[in-house]
Write a protein that holds these residues in place. Structure first.
Motif, PDB file in Angstrom:
ATOM      1  N   LEU A 161      32.416  -8.527 -12.213  1.00  0.00           N
ATOM      2  CA  LEU A 161      33.471  -7.611 -12.407  1.00  0.00           C
ATOM      3  C   LEU A 161      33.856  -6.743 -11.107  1.00  0.00           C
ATOM      4  CD1 LEU A 161      33.221  -5.814 -15.817  1.00  0.00           C
ATOM      5  CD2 LEU A 161      34.722  -7.392 -15.320  1.00  0.00           C
ATOM      6  N   MET A 162      32.850  -6.245 -10.475  1.00  0.00           N
ATOM      7  CA  MET A 162      33.034  -5.832  -9.151  1.00  0.00           C
ATOM      8  C   MET A 162      33.618  -6.628  -8.186  1.00  0.00           C
ATOM      9  SD  MET A 162      29.994  -4.174  -6.829  1.00  0.00           S
ATOM     10  CE  MET A 162      30.471  -3.199  -5.639  1.00  0.00           C
ATOM     11  N   ILE A 163      33.372  -7.912  -7.996  1.00  0.00           N
ATOM     12  CA  ILE A 163      33.912  -9.023  -6.794  1.00  0.00           C
ATOM     13  C   ILE A 163      35.264  -9.255  -7.323  1.00  0.00           C
ATOM     14  CG2 ILE A 163      33.566 -11.288  -6.337  1.00  0.00           C
ATOM     15  CD1 ILE A 163      30.634 -11.103  -6.522  1.00  0.00           C
ATOM     16  N   LEU A 164      35.779  -9.394  -8.627  1.00  0.00           N
ATOM     17  CA  LEU A 164      37.039  -9.920  -9.106  1.00  0.00           C
ATOM     18  C   LEU A 164      37.783  -8.793  -8.819  1.00  0.00           C
ATOM     19  CD1 LEU A 164      36.507 -11.660 -12.607  1.00  0.00           C
ATOM     20  CD2 LEU A 164      37.496 -12.602 -10.310  1.00  0.00           C
ATOM     21  N   THR A 165      37.605  -7.443  -9.183  1.00  0.00           N
ATOM     22  CA  THR A 165      38.320  -6.465  -8.835  1.00  0.00           C
ATOM     23  C   THR A 165      38.505  -6.179  -7.383  1.00  0.00           C
ATOM     24  OG1 THR A 165      37.457  -4.968 -10.680  1.00  0.00           O
ATOM     25  CG2 THR A 165      38.171  -3.849  -9.103  1.00  0.00           C
ATOM     26  N   MET A 166      37.517  -6.180  -6.517  1.00  0.00           N
ATOM     27  CA  MET A 166      37.623  -6.057  -4.998  1.00  0.00           C
ATOM     28  C   MET A 166      38.523  -7.164  -4.483  1.00  0.00           C
ATOM     29  SD  MET A 166      33.723  -4.813  -4.057  1.00  0.00           S
ATOM     30  CE  MET A 166      34.276  -4.641  -2.427  1.00  0.00           C
ATOM     31  N   ASN A 167      38.316  -8.406  -4.943  1.00  0.00           N
ATOM     32  CA  ASN A 167      39.232  -9.546  -4.341  1.00  0.00           C
ATOM     33  C   ASN A 167      40.754  -9.198  -4.851  1.00  0.00           C
ATOM     34  OD1 ASN A 167      37.176 -11.039  -3.167  1.00  0.00           O
ATOM     35  ND2 ASN A 167      36.901 -12.292  -4.952  1.00  0.00           N
ATOM     36  N   THR A 168      40.936  -8.550  -6.042  1.00  0.00           N
ATOM     37  CA  THR A 168      42.411  -8.385  -6.293  1.00  0.00           C
ATOM     38  C   THR A 168      42.915  -7.201  -5.518  1.00  0.00           C
ATOM     39  OG1 THR A 168      41.732  -9.057  -8.731  1.00  0.00           O
ATOM     40  CG2 THR A 168      43.759  -7.629  -8.545  1.00  0.00           C
ATOM     41  N   LEU A 169      42.248  -6.250  -5.427  1.00  0.00           N
ATOM     42  CA  LEU A 169      42.673  -4.865  -4.625  1.00  0.00           C
ATOM     43  C   LEU A 169      42.831  -5.332  -3.146  1.00  0.00           C
ATOM     44  CD1 LEU A 169      40.348  -1.995  -5.917  1.00  0.00           C
ATOM     45  CD2 LEU A 169      42.611  -2.517  -6.673  1.00  0.00           C
ATOM     46  N   THR A 170      41.909  -6.431  -2.646  1.00  0.00           N
ATOM     47  CA  THR A 170      42.147  -6.597  -1.184  1.00  0.00           C
ATOM     48  C   THR A 170      43.836  -7.187  -0.922  1.00  0.00           C
ATOM     49  OG1 THR A 170      39.949  -7.322  -1.081  1.00  0.00           O
ATOM     50  CG2 THR A 170      41.285  -7.967   0.595  1.00  0.00           C
ATOM     51  N   GLU A 171      44.213  -7.916  -1.960  1.00  0.00           N
ATOM     52  CA  GLU A 171      45.435  -8.455  -1.996  1.00  0.00           C
ATOM     53  C   GLU A 171      46.476  -7.282  -1.549  1.00  0.00           C
ATOM     54  OE1 GLU A 171      46.456 -10.627  -5.225  1.00  0.00           O
ATOM     55  OE2 GLU A 171      44.516 -12.140  -4.865  1.00  0.00           O
ATOM     56  N   SER A 172      46.428  -6.237  -2.088  1.00  0.00           N
ATOM     57  CA  SER A 172      47.359  -5.150  -1.953  1.00  0.00           C
ATOM     58  C   SER A 172      47.019  -4.101  -1.215  1.00  0.00           C
ATOM     59  CB  SER A 172      47.603  -4.508  -3.685  1.00  0.00           C
ATOM     60  OG  SER A 172      46.477  -4.108  -4.027  1.00  0.00           O
ATOM     61  N   MET A 173      45.763  -3.891  -1.128  1.00  0.00           N
ATOM     62  CA  MET A 173      45.221  -2.712  -0.197  1.00  0.00           C
ATOM     63  C   MET A 173      44.716  -3.206   1.133  1.00  0.00           C
ATOM     64  SD  MET A 173      43.456  -0.574  -3.158  1.00  0.00           S
ATOM     65  CE  MET A 173      43.074   0.865  -2.101  1.00  0.00           C
ATOM     66  N   GLY A 174      44.488  -4.452   1.253  1.00  0.00           N
ATOM     67  CA  GLY A 174      43.866  -5.055   2.578  1.00  0.00           C
ATOM     68  C   GLY A 174      42.210  -4.789   2.432  1.00  0.00           C
ATOM     69  N   VAL A 175      41.656  -5.053   3.683  1.00  0.00           N
ATOM     70  CA  VAL A 175      40.350  -5.132   3.803  1.00  0.00           C
ATOM     71  C   VAL A 175      39.889  -3.689   4.151  1.00  0.00           C
ATOM     72  CG1 VAL A 175      38.415  -5.999   5.048  1.00  0.00           C
ATOM     73  CG2 VAL A 175      40.099  -7.441   4.149  1.00  0.00           C
ATOM     74  N   THR A 176      39.803  -2.595   3.352  1.00  0.00           N
ATOM     75  CA  THR A 176      39.800  -1.339   3.722  1.00  0.00           C
ATOM     76  C   THR A 176      38.537  -0.742   2.893  1.00  0.00           C
ATOM     77  OG1 THR A 176      41.430  -0.684   1.996  1.00  0.00           O
ATOM     78  CG2 THR A 176      42.224  -1.225   4.146  1.00  0.00           C
ATOM     79  N   LEU A 177      38.146   0.620   3.267  1.00  0.00           N
ATOM     80  CA  LEU A 177      37.067   1.096   2.779  1.00  0.00           C
ATOM     81  C   LEU A 177      37.399   1.629   1.570  1.00  0.00           C
ATOM     82  CD1 LEU A 177      34.118   2.139   2.902  1.00  0.00           C
ATOM     83  CD2 LEU A 177      35.237   4.334   4.037  1.00  0.00           C
ATOM     84  N   PRO A 178      38.527   2.057   1.187  1.00  0.00           N
ATOM     85  CA  PRO A 178      38.790   2.401  -0.423  1.00  0.00           C
ATOM     86  C   PRO A 178      38.578   1.184  -1.291  1.00  0.00           C
ATOM     87  CG  PRO A 178      40.585   3.410   1.180  1.00  0.00           C
ATOM     88  CD  PRO A 178      39.539   2.297   2.033  1.00  0.00           C
ATOM     89  N   VAL A 179      38.873  -0.205  -1.268  1.00  0.00           N
ATOM     90  CA  VAL A 179      38.656  -0.883  -1.834  1.00  0.00           C
ATOM     91  C   VAL A 179      36.924  -1.177  -2.249  1.00  0.00           C
ATOM     92  CG1 VAL A 179      38.654  -3.595  -2.252  1.00  0.00           C
ATOM     93  CG2 VAL A 179      40.537  -2.560  -1.184  1.00  0.00           C
ATOM     94  N   ILE A 180      36.326  -0.967  -1.411  1.00  0.00           N
ATOM     95  CA  ILE A 180      34.911  -0.813  -1.672  1.00  0.00           C
ATOM     96  C   ILE A 180      34.364   0.307  -2.404  1.00  0.00           C
ATOM     97  CG2 ILE A 180      32.697  -0.604  -0.472  1.00  0.00           C
ATOM     98  CD1 ILE A 180      33.459  -1.964   2.021  1.00  0.00           C
TER      99      ILE A 180
END
Length: 335
Positions: free
Chosen positions: A89-108
């Motif tokens: 779940l964590m990996i899927l969510t982070m991959n999805t959020l990366t598409e809209s938020m980019g590679v950023t600390l808030p995604v983590i």
């Protein structure tokens, strides 16, 4: 010698009896260290010791939570599958959020929050089914073990869920970084163990767990909220599973149906080896830490030497578990 003097002498002698349940794990740990030193000169090297500690941190964090569950007379067989599902779940969510938020600390940070929340909810579900619905802990957690393992297999479509490369590089320091040469997983395990020992030994919650595991009926008569305390132990364990996942995901950056395989058995084994009674009523977090180290060192010694095949790791660990239970019964019979 008067009867009173004899009685006093006998009670003092009884007090001086060696408690195998307490001293046994420590002696076993020291023996393993000496064996490792004798078989391989690199056993006590900084690189090997930190590697053993970092790899054992995941099981150790979960085992601390398992100590409270078992002390209160419970059991949880689902933690390994739960860890795999939460990681997915964590990996899927982070991959999805990366598409809209980019590679950023808030995604983590959002991924970490999700992992902790998912673990907590999973633990609460187990606890509610056990305490409110009244199903045996063995049956509930055996069922959820299969559910979570199937869900991660479904999410990964039978393969592996992988964190995006750039996000993985940003997240890697959570496992490989640290302070003064000590990696974050080791620090996290140490903090969880210290807090767990304090809670078990010096708070009402810890005393209530022991009272419930010792005699649930007496605990009820003592105005202890048995159902709430037992539910809290499963919620705590689920939260610590989520925390372990937070430290685990940056190591490999992936999750699959094999993630967390047999973690539940290792966690339970560490708790028992450390001196916590399997039937409940007595728990020692510091003993659990020793149990985790014993299991980790057994595997490490087998990997570093050709003395015994590493494929026998499970057999040796099983023998250690049986010996630990024998020591528990011996200590109980001597009281």
């Amino acid at each position: 010698m008067t009867m009173a003097t004899a009685s006093k002498t006998n009670s003092q002698g009884a007090g001086r009896k060696i408690n195998l349940q307490v001293i046994g794990p420590v002696v076993a740990l020291i023996a393993l260290i000496l064996i490792g030193m004798a078989l391989n000169s690199n056993f006590l090297s900084y690189a090997n010791i930190t590697n053993v500690l970092a790899r054992s941190a995941f099981i150790g964090i979960i085992a601390v939570g398992m100590t409270f569950v078992i002390t209160a007379g419970g059991l949880d067989l689902s933690v390994g599958s739960m860890a795999a599902f939460v990681a997915g779940l964590m990996i899927l969510t982070m991959n999805t959020l990366t598409e809209s938020m980019g590679v950023t600390l808030p995604v983590i940070l959002l991924g970490v929050a999700l992992a902790l929340a998912a673990g907590l909810i999973a633990g609460i579900i187990n606890g509610v089914l056990i305490t409110r619905v009244g199903i045996e802990a063995f049956i509930v957690t055996l069922g959820t073990m299969g559910i979570y393992r199937s869900l991660i297999t479904w999410l990964a479509d039978g393969g592996t869920l992988s964190l995006g490369f750039e996000m993985r590089e940003l997240y890697r320091p959570v496992y490989y970084g640290g302070i003064a040469g000590i990696s974050w997983p080791i620090i996290a395990f140490a903090v969880v163990a210290i807090v767990g020992e304090i809670v078990m030994r010096h708070t009402a919650f810890g005393r209530h767990c022991a009272a419930i595991g010792s005699n649930e009926r007496v605990a009820r008569y003592s105005s202890i909220a048995v159902l709430k305390v037992r539910l809290a132990t499963y919620a705590l364990l689920g939260l610590l599973v989520g925390f372990a996942v937070v430290m685990y995901v940056p190591r490999l950056g992936s999750a699959s149906a094999s993630t967390g395989l047999l973690w539940e058995l290792e966690a339970i084994a560490a708790v028992i080896i450390g001196g916590t009674l399997l039937k409940g009523g007595f728990g020692r977090v510091r003993g659990t830490v020793v149990g985790v180290l014993i299991l980790s060192l057994i595997g490490n010694i087998l990997n570093l030497t050709d003395f015994v095949s590493p494929y026998l790791n499970g057999a040796i660990q099983g023998a250690v578990i049986i010996l630990a239970v024998v020591m528990q019964r011996k200590s109980a019979s001597d009281r």
